[in-house]
Design an enzyme around this catalytic site. Sequence first.
Site, PDB file in Angstrom:
ATOM      1  CE  LYS A  71      12.550 -14.952  40.343  1.00 60.89           C
ATOM      2  NZ  LYS A  71      12.830 -15.677  39.109  1.00 60.89           N
ATOM      3  CG  HIS A 221      31.607   2.676  29.845  1.00 62.44           C
ATOM      4  ND1 HIS A 221      30.435   2.712  29.013  1.00 62.44           N
ATOM      5  CD2 HIS A 221      31.687   1.254  30.544  1.00 62.44           C
ATOM      6  CE1 HIS A 221      29.890   1.500  28.964  1.00 62.44           C
ATOM      7  NE2 HIS A 221      30.551   0.646  29.584  1.00 62.44           N
ATOM      8  CG  MET A 256      33.399  14.247  30.067  1.00 65.51           C
ATOM      9  SD  MET A 256      33.799  12.709  29.392  1.00 65.51           S
ATOM     10  CE  MET A 256      35.447  12.671  29.901  1.00 65.51           C
ATOM     11  CG  HIS A 260      28.633   6.031  20.920  1.00 64.50           C
ATOM     12  ND1 HIS A 260      28.736   4.654  20.176  1.00 64.50           N
ATOM     13  CD2 HIS A 260      28.140   5.739  22.224  1.00 64.50           C
ATOM     14  CE1 HIS A 260      28.331   3.809  21.040  1.00 64.50           C
ATOM     15  NE2 HIS A 260      28.015   4.372  22.160  1.00 64.50           N
ATOM     16  NE  ARG A 269      22.330   5.101  24.038  1.00 66.43           N
ATOM     17  CZ  ARG A 269      23.488   4.542  24.643  1.00 66.43           C
ATOM     18  NH1 ARG A 269      23.514   3.548  25.362  1.00 66.43           N
ATOM     19  NH2 ARG A 269      24.617   4.912  24.076  1.00 66.43           N
ATOM     20  CG  ASP A 323      26.365   8.833  29.132  1.00 69.03           C
ATOM     21  OD1 ASP A 323      25.708   8.269  29.905  1.00 69.03           O
ATOM     22  OD2 ASP A 323      27.420   8.310  28.773  1.00 69.03           O
TER      23      ASP A 323
HETATM   24  N1  COA Z   1      34.881  15.869  22.852  1.00 71.71           N
HETATM   25  C1  COA Z   1      35.810  16.551  21.920  1.00 71.71           C
HETATM   26  N2  COA Z   1      36.429  15.774  20.960  1.00 71.71           N
HETATM   27  C2  COA Z   1      36.142  14.454  20.803  1.00 71.71           C
HETATM   28  C3  COA Z   1      34.846  13.863  21.678  1.00 71.71           C
HETATM   29  C4  COA Z   1      34.384  14.721  22.712  1.00 71.71           C
HETATM   30  N3  COA Z   1      33.548  14.168  23.497  1.00 71.71           N
HETATM   31  N4  COA Z   1      34.670  12.725  21.131  1.00 71.71           N
HETATM   32  C5  COA Z   1      35.345  12.380  20.167  1.00 71.71           C
HETATM   33  N5  COA Z   1      36.235  13.352  19.911  1.00 71.71           N
HETATM   34  C6  COA Z   1      37.265  13.737  18.833  1.00 71.71           C
HETATM   35  C7  COA Z   1      38.082  12.719  19.192  1.00 71.71           C
HETATM   36  O1  COA Z   1      39.157  13.289  19.996  1.00 71.71           O
HETATM   37  C8  COA Z   1      38.782  12.455  17.625  1.00 71.71           C
HETATM   38  O2  COA Z   1      39.634  13.572  17.343  1.00 71.71           O
HETATM   39  P1  COA Z   1      40.734  13.324  16.589  1.00 71.71           P
HETATM   40  O3  COA Z   1      40.371  12.730  15.300  1.00 71.71           O
HETATM   41  O4  COA Z   1      41.382  14.814  16.436  1.00 71.71           O
HETATM   42  O5  COA Z   1      41.831  12.425  17.206  1.00 71.71           O
HETATM   43  C9  COA Z   1      37.540  12.611  16.826  1.00 71.71           C
HETATM   44  O6  COA Z   1      36.747  13.211  17.737  1.00 71.71           O
HETATM   45  C10 COA Z   1      37.015  11.208  16.715  1.00 71.71           C
HETATM   46  O7  COA Z   1      36.821  10.435  17.845  1.00 71.71           O
HETATM   47  P2  COA Z   1      35.936   8.820  17.647  1.00 71.71           P
HETATM   48  O8  COA Z   1      36.951   7.982  16.928  1.00 71.71           O
HETATM   49  O9  COA Z   1      34.575   9.127  17.267  1.00 71.71           O
HETATM   50  O10 COA Z   1      36.042   8.543  19.152  1.00 71.71           O
HETATM   51  P3  COA Z   1      36.510   7.311  19.956  1.00 71.71           P
HETATM   52  O11 COA Z   1      35.756   6.258  19.387  1.00 71.71           O
HETATM   53  O12 COA Z   1      37.841   7.133  20.073  1.00 71.71           O
HETATM   54  O13 COA Z   1      35.808   7.494  21.529  1.00 71.71           O
HETATM   55  C11 COA Z   1      34.333   8.166  22.976  1.00 71.71           C
HETATM   56  C12 COA Z   1      34.531   7.417  21.980  1.00 71.71           C
HETATM   57  C13 COA Z   1      32.772   7.892  23.529  1.00 71.71           C
HETATM   58  C14 COA Z   1      35.502   7.647  24.311  1.00 71.71           C
HETATM   59  C15 COA Z   1      34.559   9.453  22.895  1.00 71.71           C
HETATM   60  O14 COA Z   1      33.761  10.289  21.977  1.00 71.71           O
HETATM   61  C16 COA Z   1      34.698  10.586  24.211  1.00 71.71           C
HETATM   62  O15 COA Z   1      35.605  10.548  25.037  1.00 71.71           O
HETATM   63  N6  COA Z   1      33.388  11.118  24.481  1.00 71.71           N
HETATM   64  C17 COA Z   1      33.183  11.786  25.660  1.00 71.71           C
HETATM   65  C18 COA Z   1      33.002  10.598  26.861  1.00 71.71           C
HETATM   66  C19 COA Z   1      31.531  10.147  26.984  1.00 71.71           C
HETATM   67  O16 COA Z   1      30.507  10.868  26.499  1.00 71.71           O
HETATM   68  N7  COA Z   1      31.473   8.797  27.044  1.00 71.71           N
HETATM   69  C20 COA Z   1      29.912   8.130  26.847  1.00 71.71           C
HETATM   70  C21 COA Z   1      29.965   7.306  25.717  1.00 71.71           C
HETATM   71  S1  COA Z   1      28.321   6.706  25.606  1.00 71.71           S
END
Ligand code: COA
Length: 386
Positions: A71, A221, A256, A260, A269, A323
């Site tokens: 399909k 994201h 990046m 999470h 994953r 990612d």
């Molecule tokens: N690089 C550097 N520092 C990071 C980080 C990263 N990728 N992810 C989290 N941190 C830091 C935050 O700035 C925070 O620091 P602080 O306490 O001094 O403010 C601490 O770690 C805790 O962050 P947390 O609460 O776990 O993250 P969040 O829930 O606000 O954001 C994401 C989650 C995914 C948006 C964040 O981890 C991020 O921006 N990651 C990079 C983008 C990415 O890979 N996205 C895909 C997700 S599947």
Amino acid sequence: MADDKLGGAGLRGQSAGETALCTVGRTGAGLTYRGYGIDDLAEAATFEEVAYLLLCGELPDATQLAAYRQKLKGLRGLPAPLREILERIPATAHPMDVMRTGCSTLGNLEPEGDFANQHAAADRLIGVLPSIINYWYRYSHDGVRVDVDTDEDSVAGHFLATLKGEPPNDLFRRVLDVSLILYAEHEFNASTFTARVCASTLSDIHSCVTGAIGSLRGPLHGGANEAAMELIDRFDSPAAAVESVRGMLARKEVVMGFGHAIYRESDPRNAIIKGWAERLAGLPGLPGLPGLPGKAGDESVYAISCAIEKLMWDEKRLFANADFFHASAYRSMGIPTKLFTPIFVCARISGWTAHVMEQRANNRIIRPSADYIGSEPRDFPALAER
Ligand code: COA
């Protein structure tokens, strides 16, 4: 107080509704799709089985699966007006904008109409999205009008065949298939929640998915896999990567592909895609495909990725999410970086549409409140008095 808890914390930890589709990091359950663990699905299932599971509620038997594959295979064609629109979008466009336009255009040409057609509309999107992105990509970049009616009987195979213009090898087909499984569903993430909010207004499925694509586009994201690749590409060696990323951390820059919103210790994953990335990196002649800035030996994309992963954990206790190693795996398969996030769309379309159906089945319009932090009530001044 409310500002801290809600706006300031991105609704973290708040339940925004019920779902039977997925658990993410729930104690004892980890990542499951309708109760099946992600490890089992990535090991033994195919993306088509997973899409069927999400959309229909149960795994298909062999007959159902064969029929479903057939399909989807019949739903890959591009209507002439959509082809014309894709041909007018320049190579400089962001591929996620192409996906968004492609989906929205399909909503005009083949509107869902009655919700009774929702399964047909969802299957159509699963079938056609790889055709949309690769038709545009090949035409705008190579001047080729790619034939989207390939013999491939899987979404993964179809994607690779339309991208390369020839059948892929079995290993690449399987790695992309696993990748689609890993990306298929993830509970109330930002793009899925976007789709559900839109569905809760009783809007059509193409509007829900178009909005979801817009949410997935952002680098926090779905855009993270591309952003991770761009980061890794800056380095010639693991040592250079370690030095530079250490500096990024000191400057409190976001790296990046790490961290999470829900997972605290690891992203289940990651180990799966990392295993495939390692296997691909060990293949003779890879990475370093023609036309791609691949590197060799110790300087491989995979080795640089491992060095960054170790540093992030040692220095910050931040783990690679789904990612990060996708960048290495996709690069080894010769997939251009700008198509990384569109592949995510080709997978998550199954989860999004399943969530739209679930929302519709037990709907109330999603309409939260806000904590007001603005001015006290005040007198309205006439224009001349301001
Ligand atoms: N690089 C550097 N520092 C990071 C980080 C990263 N990728 N992810 C989290 N941190 C830091 C935050 O700035 C925070 O620091 P602080 O306490 O001094 O403010 C601490 O770690 C805790 O962050 P947390 O609460 O776990 O993250 P969040 O829930 O606000 O954001 C994401 C989650 C995914 C948006 C964040 O981890 C991020 O921006 N990651 C990079 C983008 C990415 O890979 N996205 C895909 C997700 S599947």
